[in-house]
Motif scaffolding. Structure first.
Motif, mmCIF file in Angstrom:
data_model
loop_
_atom_site.group_PDB
_atom_site.id
_atom_site.type_symbol
_atom_site.label_atom_id
_atom_site.label_comp_id
_atom_site.label_asym_id
_atom_site.label_seq_id
_atom_site.Cartn_x
_atom_site.Cartn_y
_atom_site.Cartn_z
ATOM 1 N N TRP A 8 0.842 -1.186 0.000
ATOM 2 C CA TRP A 8 0.000 0.000 0.000
ATOM 3 C C TRP A 8 0.884 1.245 0.000
ATOM 4 N N ILE A 9 0.506 2.230 -0.818
ATOM 5 C CA ILE A 9 1.189 3.512 -0.767
ATOM 6 C C ILE A 9 0.148 4.628 -0.743
ATOM 7 N N ASP A 10 0.578 5.780 -0.271
ATOM 8 C CA ASP A 10 -0.288 6.957 -0.198
ATOM 9 C C ASP A 10 -0.693 7.375 -1.614
ATOM 10 N N TRP A 11 -1.996 7.513 -1.827
ATOM 11 C CA TRP A 11 -2.499 7.904 -3.148
ATOM 12 C C TRP A 11 -1.875 9.209 -3.620
ATOM 13 N N GLU A 12 -1.574 10.102 -2.693
ATOM 14 C CA GLU A 12 -1.012 11.393 -3.062
ATOM 15 C C GLU A 12 0.316 11.237 -3.796
ATOM 16 N N GLN A 13 1.097 10.210 -3.473
ATOM 17 C CA GLN A 13 2.372 9.987 -4.149
ATOM 18 C C GLN A 13 2.176 9.721 -5.643
ATOM 19 N N ILE A 14 1.058 9.105 -5.987
ATOM 20 C CA ILE A 14 0.761 8.813 -7.391
ATOM 21 C C ILE A 14 0.023 9.970 -8.042
ATOM 22 N N GLU A 15 -0.933 10.517 -7.338
ATOM 23 C CA GLU A 15 -1.770 11.586 -7.891
ATOM 24 C C GLU A 15 -0.939 12.769 -8.365
ATOM 25 N N THR A 16 0.105 13.115 -7.596
ATOM 26 C CA THR A 16 0.916 14.289 -7.949
ATOM 27 C C THR A 16 1.792 14.052 -9.169
ATOM 28 N N ARG A 17 1.924 12.809 -9.608
ATOM 29 C CA ARG A 17 2.755 12.513 -10.780
ATOM 30 C C ARG A 17 1.982 12.609 -12.089
ATOM 31 N N ILE A 18 0.665 12.623 -12.019
ATOM 32 C CA ILE A 18 -0.160 12.559 -13.215
ATOM 33 C C ILE A 18 -0.866 13.900 -13.415
ATOM 34 N N PRO A 19 -0.739 14.522 -14.577
ATOM 35 C CA PRO A 19 -1.326 15.842 -14.820
ATOM 36 C C PRO A 19 -2.842 15.783 -15.029
#
Length: 290
Positions: free
Chosen positions: A191-202
């Motif tokens: 499991w990882i924090d969704w924010e870590q992924i969300e900030t990578r995608i425009p």
């Protein structure tokens, strides 16, 4: 008002030589740049303080500023010494020194006594006993994320493989992404924090987008010359119980903190009792600590 006995400020040529690391003699006198009373600033000290990579002009500017600050500190201290109680300053310095030594020692001893002492079963037992303490305030996800140039030759293959659940396809995906991907992150096993992924995608993800991902719909976005691919295999929304694996670091830190507090209390009592027993500490009258 008492004045500094003697102040000598080097010439600009000496400043530049010191700033550039020019040679000096072994004696302090020959190495001195500024003398203020009993204090001496040497060329060696200035050279050690100077940041690496400065130009000649910047080195000279830094040297002048550093020397002026050194002089100001001593002149102000000299003036202030006439207006303050030196004995009180020495007392405060000694108290602060002792408190730093005591705090550092206690932290060191507590860390040695408590680090690594919690088994998996102990952590799990704490987790089970405190379910309300481990509720998500941010979503967690599992999945696969890639960022590749939009002219990647095997883009169609990557688009097919990143959505697959087959281990063989994932192996092929990793090999295909090896030489092409700007970012490749496989996290279906953690499991990882969704924010870590969300900030990578425009993309400004809405609740509808999140609902799509929870239902297994992959993300495929092209922007700014790149393609962003995201496949979410598991999703936990805000308010869900935090999985044990994600909670473990917090549990361990909390238990370490509690153990260190307990150990610190025992250490202080043990040291006091030992000092009383060997006569290091005594009370002429009744013990005021009881």
């Amino acid at each position: 008002m008492r004045r500094t006995k003697y102040i000598f400020v080097a010439t600009a040529a000496m400043l530049l030589a010191a700033a550039c690391g020019g040679g000096g003699t072994a004696s302090i006198e020959a190495d001195a740049l500024v003398v203020a009373g009993s204090g001496t600033l040497t060329r060696s000290q200035l050279h050690a303080a100077m940041p690496a990579g400065l130009s000649s002009a910047d080195s000279t500017t830094f040297a002048r500023a550093y020397i002026r600050e050194w002089i100001d500190a001593r002149l102000i201290a000299d003036v202030a010494a006439e207006e303050v109680d030196r004995a009180e300053i020495e007392r405060l310095v000694e108290e602060y020194r002792n408190s730093l030594i005591m705090a550092q020692y206690r932290r060191s001893m507590a860390r040695k006594a408590t680090d690594g002492i919690f088994s998996e079963d102990t952590l799990k037992a704490y987790y089970d006993a405190h379910p309300d303490d481990f509720i998500l305030d941010r979503p967690l996800v599992k999945g696969i994320y890639l960022k590749v140039p939009d002219d990647t030759k095997n883009l169609s293959t990557l688009r097919r493989l990143y959505k697959s659940e087959q281990p063989a396809d994932i192996d092929r995906l990793e090999k295909a992404a090896l030489g092409e991907a700007i970012h490749y992150d496989y996290f279906r096993d953690r499991w990882i924090d969704w924010e870590q992924i969300e900030t990578r995608i425009p993309v400004d993800f809405s609740s509808a987008d999140m609902a799509d991902m929870r239902s297994g719909k992959p993300v495929d976005v092209t922007s700014g010359g790149f393609v962003y691919l995201l496949s979410v295999s598991d999703y936990l929304p805000v308010g869900s119980p935090m999985p044990f694996e994600a909670a473990k670091p917090y549990i361990r830190e909390r238990m370490l903190s509690l153990s260190r507090i307990d150990y610190d209390k025992r250490l202080r009592n043990e040291l006091l009792n030992k000092a009383l027993a060997d006569g290091t500490i005594s009370f002429p009258g009744a013990n005021p600590l009881k």
